[in-house]
Design an enzyme around this catalytic site. Sequence first.
Site, short mmCIF file in Angstrom:
data_model
loop_
_atom_site.label_atom_id
_atom_site.label_comp_id
_atom_site.label_asym_id
_atom_site.label_seq_id
_atom_site.Cartn_x
_atom_site.Cartn_y
_atom_site.Cartn_z
N LEU A 436 -1.76 -8.97 1.60
CA LEU A 436 -0.39 -9.51 1.55
C LEU A 436 -0.03 -10.26 2.82
O LEU A 436 0.77 -11.19 2.80
CB LEU A 436 0.61 -8.36 1.33
CG LEU A 436 0.51 -7.63 -0.02
CD1 LEU A 436 1.49 -6.45 -0.03
CD2 LEU A 436 0.81 -8.58 -1.16
N GLY A 439 -0.82 -9.35 10.73
CA GLY A 439 0.05 -9.46 11.90
C GLY A 439 -0.57 -8.79 13.10
O GLY A 439 -1.72 -8.33 13.08
N GLY A 440 0.22 -8.69 14.17
CA GLY A 440 -0.29 -8.11 15.40
C GLY A 440 -0.57 -6.63 15.29
O GLY A 440 -1.40 -6.09 16.02
N GLY A 442 -1.60 -5.09 12.43
CA GLY A 442 -2.59 -4.76 11.41
C GLY A 442 -2.51 -5.68 10.21
O GLY A 442 -1.81 -6.69 10.21
N THR A 443 -3.24 -5.30 9.15
CA THR A 443 -3.31 -6.06 7.91
C THR A 443 -2.71 -5.24 6.79
O THR A 443 -2.94 -4.04 6.68
CB THR A 443 -4.77 -6.40 7.56
OG1 THR A 443 -5.36 -7.11 8.65
CG2 THR A 443 -4.86 -7.26 6.31
N VAL A 444 -1.93 -5.90 5.92
CA VAL A 444 -1.24 -5.22 4.82
C VAL A 444 -1.90 -5.64 3.51
O VAL A 444 -2.11 -6.84 3.25
CB VAL A 444 0.26 -5.56 4.79
CG1 VAL A 444 0.95 -4.82 3.64
CG2 VAL A 444 0.90 -5.19 6.12
N LYS A 458 -0.97 -0.54 4.93
CA LYS A 458 -1.14 -1.22 6.21
C LYS A 458 -2.25 -0.54 7.01
O LYS A 458 -2.19 0.67 7.27
CB LYS A 458 0.15 -1.20 7.01
CG LYS A 458 0.03 -1.86 8.38
CD LYS A 458 1.34 -1.81 9.13
CE LYS A 458 1.20 -2.43 10.50
NZ LYS A 458 2.45 -2.38 11.27
N ASP A 554 9.41 -4.75 16.38
CA ASP A 554 8.88 -6.04 15.89
C ASP A 554 9.82 -6.61 14.83
O ASP A 554 9.42 -6.93 13.72
CB ASP A 554 7.47 -5.86 15.33
CG ASP A 554 6.75 -7.20 15.14
OD1 ASP A 554 7.20 -8.21 15.73
OD2 ASP A 554 5.75 -7.23 14.40
#
Length: 718
Positions: A436, A439-440, A442-444, A458, A554
């Site tokens: 989806l 980002g800084g 992690g990955t979703v 995540k 964030d």
Amino acid sequence: MKKMQLLLPLLLLAALISAASGTTECPQQCGDVSIPYPFGIGDGCYLETALVGDDATTKQQQPFNVTCSSDNRTATIGKLELLSVDVARGKVRVKSPVSSWCRDPANKSAMGEQDTWWYDLSAAFRVSDADNKLTVLGCNVLAYIWSRDGGADDKYIVGCNATCSAAAGARSPPAVQRRPTAANGGDGSSCCDADGCCQAPIRPGTSFDVSFVDDYDGGNDSSGPTSPCAYAMLVETKAFKFRRTYVTTRELSSAGGGGQVPMVLDWSVGNQTCDVAGKNTAAVYAACRSGNSHCVPSNNGPGYLCSCSQGYAGNPYQERNPTDIDECKTMDQPCPAYSICRNTHGRHECYELKWLLGIVGSCIFVVLLGTAMSCTYAIREKKRLAAIKRQHFRQHGGYILFEQMKSRDGQGHSFTLFTKEELEDATNKFNEQNVLGKGGNGTVYRGNLRDGRAVAIKRCRVADDERQRREFGKEMLILSQVNHRNIVKLYGCCLEVEVPMLVYQFIPNGTLYELIHRDGAPPSFAVLLKIAHEAADALAYLHTMASPPIIHGDVKSPNILLDDNYAVKVSDFGASVLAPTDNAHLVTLVQGTRGYLDPEYMQTCRLTDKSDVYSFGVVLLELLTRRMALAMTAPEEERSLAAHFLSSMRDGKLDALLDLQIKDEVRADVIEMVATLAKRCLEMSGEKRPSMLEVAEELDSIRKLCLPGDITILVCDS
């Protein structure tokens, strides 16, 4: 034209080959009756034979031509209805007519006309003496059959007299009296088990007449039993089951709806024996086409049959049949003990195994040893992986999480510790097609749990700080207690992997970032103001109502999710964001997203709730201007939206920075109030910034001031 001249002979040759071999293009079924070759329906589908006379003349025959009725329900051969075909035994079952002689319905003391049948079969078929018998039914009935075979007319073959006990009435005839007469050596045997029935053996033949003795009416004595009809038939012995109603009713007469019983015929090919026809190889093997079949004498009379060679099974009249029998599979004990069986064409061979036992034993030992070593390795590897999972679980604070969950048992909290396998199954092993966003932190991934829930999973980045890893489980439990309508629900986490994973509620309608910056007109400013207010309300809840307070860390438009009704779901407030209580909570590595980062946080490395306020101020600027927080391709003085906004406010050039649709839709004083609030949030000193609770209250006031009616759909008109 030359091509056509060549094509026609080829087509004709193909048709002849297909007809000769009895291929599957011919009908194989008529109603419930299977029609195997040499029988067939239609030209070219059956075997044509020839009769050879004493003067060497031949006469073509078509005895195997089967006629199928127009409704495809009844098969006939000659004039008889076909019931079944047995190719291996050279027999067919047909329906045999029942001869009857019944009393006149108008004058029961007199007999009507005899309804008798004459069997006239072709030379290829003969009535089977082994399978059929003459059967006579009735009280005081004498019937006989005679044959015209060989030109001997009016010659009695066999007769049978069925009688009923004089003491019994026609309704229930008692004891049996059967006197079969055999004019040509009948043995008088019978299968009838009741009074009024007798059976006699017959001779094989192709032509039979069935008749009754004319003095049947003489049995109509008032003192003796009578029956309404007398019956005589050639019937398959094992298929005939005597019923008392055959004697007491007209059931078997044509008028009674009966009139036919099963009968077995023997058939053969041609009229020459294998010995005679063997001199003419072409004649013998005209029917036995396969190399795995051979000629055998017929069961009944002249002619021959085809039989499968030893070790083969199938249809011996077809070229590609019979096929080899695997005796090693079909026989119970094809070979002696300590030997193996190998199938060959038409037979099998046995090989002794005594000299192989040593080799086989050695092979078994090697296999068992290899299996044992593999199992040992698998068990050790499983233990090693389990130890690694326990280590990761401990490092990420899993045991602390367990203790916290036990201490809060019964408080209504719902939090799940997922396994690695569950999340791999939900995401198809973290397939890239399910990503989806990245980002800084992690990955979703998009996923579906086994209970049907859609989730966002995540995969956090690896934490380098050992203390941060130890507190991970405790913080997960605290985050699981967050219960606000505008915050994404945290379902649980996975701690048994190197990279911890969080499992959130999935929100399907995208982010505020996509809503603002996508092509096309954005929603009304009233909707944008509603989104800002709900996002501020959620952050205020984290700062003031959560225990302990939680700093998002964030805040940005991509982390503000929207459902189908534009309701806000703040996401990605992640791990390790508890409000610091002492100097030990200083952050050694600044985290966040450029363009939204608090300048004071970047200088002091101390993350506070006012850092979230600064980031939210940038989100307010995105709503007012529809510009990105950081535009690297813009001129240097315009790259940072916050810096560009503050300089525009100082120079009185804010109007040039605003979105055109908002300027046309919203009153200037309303825009001024929102811009002033954003400016306060962007103060360099965190102490001068308002709290998120104050920001939420001020946004609520602006909405009520601007939209005194329905605050969700009206617009601030100028």
